[in-house]
Design an enzyme around this catalytic site. Sequence first.
Site, short mmCIF file in Angstrom:
data_model
loop_
_atom_site.label_atom_id
_atom_site.label_comp_id
_atom_site.label_asym_id
_atom_site.label_seq_id
_atom_site.Cartn_x
_atom_site.Cartn_y
_atom_site.Cartn_z
N CYS A 2 -15.69 -2.76 -5.01
CA CYS A 2 -16.42 -2.18 -6.14
C CYS A 2 -16.10 -0.69 -6.22
O CYS A 2 -15.69 -0.08 -5.24
CB CYS A 2 -17.92 -2.35 -5.95
SG CYS A 2 -18.39 -4.05 -5.62
N ARG A 27 -10.78 -1.64 -9.03
CA ARG A 27 -11.47 -2.08 -7.82
C ARG A 27 -12.41 -3.25 -8.06
O ARG A 27 -12.94 -3.83 -7.11
CB ARG A 27 -12.27 -0.91 -7.23
CG ARG A 27 -11.40 0.23 -6.77
CD ARG A 27 -12.26 1.34 -6.25
NE ARG A 27 -12.82 1.01 -4.96
CZ ARG A 27 -12.40 1.51 -3.81
NH1 ARG A 27 -11.41 2.36 -3.79
NH2 ARG A 27 -12.97 1.17 -2.68
N TRP A 74 -17.23 -6.05 -8.18
CA TRP A 74 -16.49 -7.26 -7.84
C TRP A 74 -17.48 -8.11 -7.04
O TRP A 74 -17.87 -7.74 -5.93
CB TRP A 74 -15.26 -6.94 -6.99
CG TRP A 74 -14.40 -8.14 -6.74
CD1 TRP A 74 -13.45 -8.66 -7.56
CD2 TRP A 74 -14.42 -8.97 -5.57
NE1 TRP A 74 -12.88 -9.77 -6.98
CE2 TRP A 74 -13.46 -9.98 -5.75
CE3 TRP A 74 -15.16 -8.97 -4.39
CZ2 TRP A 74 -13.20 -10.97 -4.81
CZ3 TRP A 74 -14.91 -9.96 -3.45
CH2 TRP A 74 -13.94 -10.94 -3.67
N ASN A 98 -20.96 -0.64 -2.43
CA ASN A 98 -19.68 -1.32 -2.25
C ASN A 98 -19.68 -1.88 -0.83
O ASN A 98 -19.96 -1.13 0.10
CB ASN A 98 -18.54 -0.31 -2.44
CG ASN A 98 -17.19 -0.89 -2.10
OD1 ASN A 98 -17.02 -2.11 -2.10
ND2 ASN A 98 -16.23 -0.02 -1.82
N GLY A 99 -19.42 -3.17 -0.67
CA GLY A 99 -19.39 -3.74 0.68
C GLY A 99 -20.36 -4.91 0.79
O GLY A 99 -20.74 -5.49 -0.22
N GLU A 479 6.53 -13.59 -1.87
CA GLU A 479 5.95 -12.53 -2.70
C GLU A 479 6.09 -12.87 -4.19
O GLU A 479 5.16 -12.66 -4.98
CB GLU A 479 6.65 -11.20 -2.36
CG GLU A 479 6.35 -10.04 -3.28
CD GLU A 479 4.89 -9.63 -3.36
OE1 GLU A 479 4.05 -10.24 -2.66
OE2 GLU A 479 4.58 -8.73 -4.15
N LYS A 483 2.98 -13.17 -6.75
CA LYS A 483 2.88 -12.38 -7.99
C LYS A 483 2.62 -13.29 -9.18
O LYS A 483 1.77 -13.00 -10.01
CB LYS A 483 4.17 -11.59 -8.26
CG LYS A 483 4.46 -10.35 -7.46
CD LYS A 483 3.60 -9.17 -7.74
CE LYS A 483 2.36 -9.21 -6.91
NZ LYS A 483 2.37 -8.60 -5.62
N GLU A 486 -0.93 -14.74 -9.13
CA GLU A 486 -1.98 -13.73 -9.36
C GLU A 486 -2.18 -13.38 -10.81
O GLU A 486 -3.29 -13.23 -11.26
CB GLU A 486 -1.57 -12.42 -8.66
CG GLU A 486 -1.83 -12.37 -7.20
CD GLU A 486 -1.48 -10.99 -6.67
OE1 GLU A 486 -0.31 -10.60 -6.73
OE2 GLU A 486 -2.39 -10.30 -6.19
N HIS A 502 11.77 -30.89 4.03
CA HIS A 502 10.69 -31.35 4.92
C HIS A 502 9.40 -31.59 4.16
O HIS A 502 8.33 -31.67 4.76
CB HIS A 502 10.48 -30.34 6.05
CG HIS A 502 11.71 -30.17 6.89
ND1 HIS A 502 12.12 -31.12 7.79
CD2 HIS A 502 12.64 -29.19 6.91
CE1 HIS A 502 13.26 -30.72 8.35
NE2 HIS A 502 13.59 -29.56 7.84
N LYS A 602 -8.54 -4.80 -6.40
CA LYS A 602 -7.66 -4.13 -5.46
C LYS A 602 -8.49 -3.62 -4.30
O LYS A 602 -9.66 -3.33 -4.45
CB LYS A 602 -6.98 -2.97 -6.18
CG LYS A 602 -5.60 -2.70 -5.64
CD LYS A 602 -4.80 -1.88 -6.58
CE LYS A 602 -3.47 -1.56 -5.99
NZ LYS A 602 -2.53 -2.68 -6.00
C1 F6R Z 1 -1.09 -8.75 -4.12
C2 F6R Z 1 -1.98 -7.78 -3.55
C3 F6R Z 1 -2.77 -8.16 -2.35
C4 F6R Z 1 -2.73 -7.02 -1.33
C5 F6R Z 1 -3.65 -7.35 -0.14
C6 F6R Z 1 -3.58 -6.31 0.94
O1 F6R Z 1 -0.47 -8.29 -5.27
O2 F6R Z 1 -2.09 -6.68 -4.04
O3 F6R Z 1 -2.33 -9.35 -1.80
O4 F6R Z 1 -1.42 -6.85 -0.90
O5 F6R Z 1 -4.97 -7.45 -0.60
O6 F6R Z 1 -3.97 -5.07 0.48
P1 F6R Z 1 -3.58 -3.75 1.27
O7 F6R Z 1 -2.12 -3.63 1.23
O8 F6R Z 1 -4.28 -2.65 0.52
O9 F6R Z 1 -4.10 -3.91 2.67
#
Ligand code: F6R
Length: 607
Positions: A2, A27, A74, A98-99, A479, A483, A486, A502, A602
């Site tokens: 948040c 966030r 969030w 937040n938390g 990755e 992407k 997501e 497999h 994020k």
């Molecule tokens: C994917 C993404 C997440 C972060 C993960 C770790 O696009 O952004 O998977 O990579 O939450 O976050 P950090 O790197 O901040 O520890």
Amino acid sequence: MCGIVGIVGREVVAERLVDGLRRLEYRGYDSAGLAGLVDGRIERRRAEGKLQALADLIAAEPLGGVTGIGHTRWATHGAPNTVNAHPHATEHVAVVHNGIIENFRELKDELVARGHVFESETDSEVVAHLVSDGIDNGLSPQDAVAAALRKLRGAFALAMLFAGRDGLLIGARRGSPLAVGFGEGEMFLGSDALALSSWTRRVLYLEEGDWVVLSKAGAQVFDHEDRPAERSIRTVALSPSQIEKGNFRHYMQKEIFEQPQVIGDAIATYLDPATRLPRLPEGGPDWRAVSRLTIVACGTSYYAALVAKYWFEQMARLPAEVDIASEFRYREAPLPTGGAALFVSQSGETADTLAALRYARSQGQFIVALVNVPESSMAREADLVLPILAGPEIGVASTKAFTCQLAVIMCLVLAVARARGTLDGEEEARLCAALSEVPARALEVLNHDEKIREIAGWLSEARDVLYLGRGVTFPVALEGALKLKEISYIHAEGYAAGELKHGPIALIDEQVPVIVLAPHGPLFEKTVSNMQEVLARGGRVVLLSDTKGIATEGRHAAEIIELPVVHAFVTPLLYAIPVQLLAYHTAVAKGTDVDQPRNLAKSVTVE
Ligand code: F6R
């Protein structure tokens, strides 16, 4: 997760609070709210959905008050609706949080038994009632907060506003960051310095367990034992262009296109331009004596960590174990005496990675943190910090942080290899030259944007997509799939190409696009034979390879993306870019919310 802002201002603060929240919206964005002090009484405006809904509400029903707090949520406990939106309030206090308050159920039961009436399903509301209870019992806001903090368990950042106390805010940090900003006759709180960037550059970061009393005159910080504490004020260098979209349609697009520049910045810092040799900050361990490296991370950062494993083992001959932080932290893994542990995190705040770091420290490991936010918790707790210098990453899906992580990890590996004497001079020079070339090659890759947009047109029709890679491009396949999932909500999986037969080969038919990452090199033939297995079953292949690879195998693929020929070790840095663009354009074609995909946020500061 948040976002929190607070202002002790000189004039009505509602619009500035919304402005601050805009910079924190990445966030969390399922609901938002403000509280202001109007004639000594707490007033709130809260709205479900994106921040714009709150901005519209404020326009329709303006909120007064020169002291105020704001929040973008969030959801953890309770659905994302208006009642669960922050601030939570009683007649005495309004709180944004937040938390997670881990013991909220028992605290809530006690408070309900004493007559408190709760309106939401959140854990956060308990903080408002707990502080309020203290004030009811005659405590000052400051003493009531100190008493409440002693009862709370969990990880949190808090900002609080008090009825009848204009010009007073109290903030607290335990496990989640909180910054204090110093203005001219005004003071600010923010869950990161970005929120404060258009108001002030003079910032103080609370330390773990700190709480702070803000008035127009300044800030008084207390430590976890309620003793007054001195914390230094720093000047943060954030320019507005770093946090604006410019001419790009989305932050993610801007951040993808920034990669040549930021990778270049990272390389220029960690690779001496004169000698072209790696140079790391002082204070690392004696790498010759390190018997094993443990690497821990989450999400995209975990995939960068997986690439690191290949590099450490092959270039530096250093055994490396890689783990997902949420598993590692509870596994009680035995760690070797004299071992080192590397934590990879864009935010430096991810709760699981931070807990893993603390576990490794408790086991006597030398701690290296590779982070994008140099003031983050991981950076503070590490023995050696390697900032990745990507600049603020605002798109929720990580892009430039991934490639900058890779660039810095490669410099670290080269330095470790040098210390351990595992690379001959010529190969070291070749690798350093290959890395130095990456920014220019990345620029060439970005030229394929239009072609990738066309491919994304048909990818957006798919229900499932597979990504295949081998060796150092296997983590890039993972990755790429992450992407796509997501931001386009298309189901995607990344596989080591050799694993295909497999199991996952059962999924292949004409409907399943398969993205094959196959730079020409020692593993090319092997990957191509896996691609043939896909083609034999009617799969539609998008082949990402270089001139040589395309010349021999390109005709079999439905689509090709031709990438520059580079040293095999640096391919992850370049192959990451087209998979980012594929996901980006697919999401745009599907019309999803690229920068703020559903359910995500994020910086995952909760478990
Ligand atoms: C994917 C993404 C997440 C972060 C993960 C770790 O696009 O952004 O998977 O990579 O939450 O976050 P950090 O790197 O901040 O520890």
